[in-house]
Scaffold this active site. Structure first.
Site, mmCIF file in Angstrom:
data_model
loop_
_atom_site.group_PDB
_atom_site.id
_atom_site.type_symbol
_atom_site.label_atom_id
_atom_site.label_comp_id
_atom_site.label_asym_id
_atom_site.label_seq_id
_atom_site.Cartn_x
_atom_site.Cartn_y
_atom_site.Cartn_z
ATOM 1 C CG HIS A 228 -2.031 0.901 1.252
ATOM 2 N ND1 HIS A 228 -2.666 1.292 2.411
ATOM 3 C CD2 HIS A 228 -2.683 1.527 0.245
ATOM 4 C CE1 HIS A 228 -3.650 2.116 2.120
ATOM 5 N NE2 HIS A 228 -3.672 2.286 0.818
ATOM 6 C CB SER A 250 -7.072 4.718 3.760
ATOM 7 O OG SER A 250 -6.819 3.372 3.476
ATOM 8 N NE ARG A 373 -11.802 7.816 -1.300
ATOM 9 C CZ ARG A 373 -10.711 7.115 -0.991
ATOM 10 N NH1 ARG A 373 -9.700 7.030 -1.826
ATOM 11 N NH2 ARG A 373 -10.623 6.525 0.176
HETATM 12 C C1 OXD Z 1 -8.030 3.489 0.533
HETATM 13 C C2 OXD Z 1 -8.009 3.964 -0.863
HETATM 14 O O1 OXD Z 1 -6.945 3.165 1.028
HETATM 15 O O2 OXD Z 1 -9.077 4.215 -1.437
HETATM 16 O O3 OXD Z 1 -9.108 3.435 1.144
HETATM 17 O O4 OXD Z 1 -6.919 4.059 -1.430
HETATM 18 MN MN MN Z 2 -5.297 3.256 -0.316
#
Ligand code: OXD
Ligand code: MN
Length: 592
Positions: A228, A250, A373
């Site tokens: 990530h 996140s 988003r």
């Molecule tokens: C998250 C993303 O980590 O949308 O939730 O990237």
């Molecule tokens: Mn993410």
């Protein structure tokens, strides 16, 4: 029309037809004609709203159900055959039981509707690190988003050929019933099933479900890593580009760091930052023995609130065309979009994220959802790296870990070596955000920012990190750093200016990588000497303030070390002994 003779793909698609019983099947071939037709259809049903085509060409707005606005960690399952392969940080569901329940939900779920078959590639099509998936869905919103976030089309099936090496993803919105919402990964079957949601992180199956949960499991078996992490490249005045990968939970600023614009002094001296990715990195050992990373995605699914011309002009620019906005506010005056933190001028005539027409100037509720988003094509980003399409990836010189911590964690410190770096990543902790449902602002351990995304036992994941290090020669290993941009003062204000000024911290890392500066040894790692962080041009920021946030608070860390041990206990005998030793050694240093 089918687009392949691959028997395994055809079998999978037929199995979904038999189960979900669509009225018709449409294969997404990647053509503009098909997207235009689907967009028209989504506009006619109200699923999408067309925004001002002069100001925001190709941009669309979508609102999800109000109960369906974030990832749902408590309804996300790793359905490994053995429970012990799932681990204490995930929810486990026995595959046979999960399949039975999910198939009962999917039975007839597409009746009267169209089923879309989306062949997609994570990473450049045919690239050496790339992988392929097929997502089946009943949602045009998913099709249009997947088109931005991944590489979609017939060429993906051509690259797959007769191979069985593809991830099988099934999504059905159903009634978006939160009680029957399940996001299930079956790592041993290369399969994902997601039902009763239409929120991006739950339904764009290439992203969290495949590129992190399934891919992390594949990576463990195939000796690579799915993380990530954002990936950025810093061009130095001598034109050398140094690449770094950084893991943050996140909604903790990965997109902002990935697209950072250096302060004026740096720009004048010839420094530039390029974005390779803002959320996910796939990392493999390259032919020269170094680690190389690609961004498997093709777009940015970024958090809108807080994005503005100052905080992230590159992200804002990326959203000005061919972008899908989800759950932001709709400015009815000129048919554009707005969110908290865009500017100080909320639209008077506004439809909020729930669909209510309000006066934005006097409204008491948020106009955009905190987890609203934008889905923006990567090519729109002004600072996109020229290596973005390089399927072999970019060589990584540093791993950065970081969380949102009001106290305790200093602005930056460097780990001693690979294993100590893995320890530092494994003890990451951060305040929770709106990206997932549940309480916001609670400190929780989030190792490598992978807690919600690791597709197998986190203890085995730590072992995998250690094994990856053992495979890389010492002089080729990336350096490890930990950062915290979020220290607050007694009034709760952030102390460090952050955003573009984070370049000053990256600059210290560049110097450490090049062996140009000494640091100060502390029990947790090496922190900068205050004079080695360049504060030029930062008018109201004193060296004293800097010293304050570089300080390692021994008493705070003693408590932290106890918390780490408690956390480590949850992994039982899956905790690698190297990490248990690291935790002991930290305590010894703190008490020394
Ligand atoms: C998250 C993303 O980590 O949308 O939730 O990237
Ligand atoms: Mn993410």
């Amino acid at each position: 029309m089918t687009m392949t003779t691959n028997k395994k793909v055809l079998e999978f698609v037929q199995s979904r037809v038999d189960l979900c019983k669509p009225a018709k099947v449409v294969w997404i071939d990647g053509s503009k004609e098909l997207y235009d037709q689907l967009t028209k259809e989504a506009l006619s049903t109200g699923e999408m709203i067309e925004l001002n085509q002069e100001k925001l060409p190709g941009c669309l707005l979508h609102r999800t159900a109000v109960n369906d606005v974030a990832r749902v960690e408590n309804r996300t399952f790793i359905c490994s055959r053995k429970e012990e392969d799932c681990g204490p940080t995930n929810n486990w569901w026995e595959p046979a039981k999960a399949y039975a329940e999910l198939e009962s939900i999917l039975a007839g779920a597409y009746e009267g509707e169209t089923m879309y078959v989306i062949p997609f590639s994570m990473g450049p099509v045919g690239g050496p690190i790339s992988k392929i998936g097929i997502e089946i869905t009943d949602s045009i919103y998913v099709v249009l988003n997947m088109r931005i976030m991944t590489r979609v089309g017939k060429n993906v099936l051509d690259a797959l050929g007769d191979s069985n090496d593809f991830v099988r993803g099934t999504h059905a919105k159903c009634q978006v019933d939160p009680e029957k919402r399940y996001i299930c990964q079956f790592p041993e079957d290369n399969a994902i099933i997601s039902v009763n949601s239409a929120y991006g992180g739950n339904v764009l199956l290439g992203k969290k479900c495949f590129a992190l949960r399934i891919a992390s499991y594949q990576g463990k078996n195939e000796m690579w890593m799915a993380e990530h992490m954002l990936i950025l490249g810093i061009e130095k005045p001598n034109k050398e580009i140094v690449y770094m990968a950084a893991a943050f939970p996140s909604a903790c600023g990965k997109t902002n760091l990935a697209m950072l614009i250096p302060p004026e002094g740096y720009r004048k001296n010839g420094y530039k930052v390029f974005c390779v990715g803002d959320d996910i990195a796939w990392i493999k050992k390259g032919p020269d023995g170094r680690l190389y990373a690609i961004n498997p995605e093709n777009g940015f699914f970024g958090v809108a609130p807080g994005t503005n011309v100052k905080s992230n002009p590159n992200a804002l620019a990326a959203t000005q065309k061919n972008t899908i906005f989800t759950n932001v506010a709709h400015n009815m005056t000129d048919n554009t979009v707005w969110w908290e933190g865009l500017d100080k001028n909320p639209p008077e005539d506004c439809v909020d994220w729930t669909g209510k027409r309000v006066n934005g100037k006097t409204a008491t509720e948020k106009l955009a959802h905190p987890n609203s988003r934008f889905t923006a094509p990567a090519v729109n980003c002004p600072c996109l790296s020229s290596e973005f399409e390089n399927g072999a990836g970019v060589p990584i010189s540093a791993f950065i870990f970081g969380g949102r911590r009001a106290k305790t964690a200093p602005l930056v410190y460097q780990a001693r070596d690979w294993n100590n770096g893995v320890f530092v990543g494994s003890i990451m902790a951060s305040e929770t955000t709106a990206a997932a449902t549940g309480a916001v602002g609670v400190v929780r351990r989030d190792p490598m920012a992978m807690r919600p995304f690791c597709g197998y036992h986190m203890g085995d994941y730590f072992r995998h990190w250690l094994d990856m290090g053992a495979m890389i020669d010492k002089d080729k290993q990336p350096k490890f750093f930990n950062v915290n941009w979020f220290r607050t003062d007694d009034e709760g204000h952030f102390i460090w200016p952050g955003f573009g000024d984070n370049m000053r911290v990256l600059d210290w890392m560049l110097k450490r990588i090049a062996g140009e500066v000494e640091g100060v040894e502390t029990p947790i790692g090496v922190v900068p000497k205050a004079e080695d962080i360049n504060l030029e041009g930062l008018d109201d920021f004193s060296v004293e303030k800097l010293q304050g946030i570089l300080e390692v608070d021994k008493e705070g860390w003693k408590k932290e070390a106890e918390g780490i041990k408690e956390f480590y206990k949850t992994f039982g005998d899956k905790l690698p002994k190297e990490l248990a030793e690291q935790a002991d050694a930290l305590q010894v240093r703190l008490n020394g």
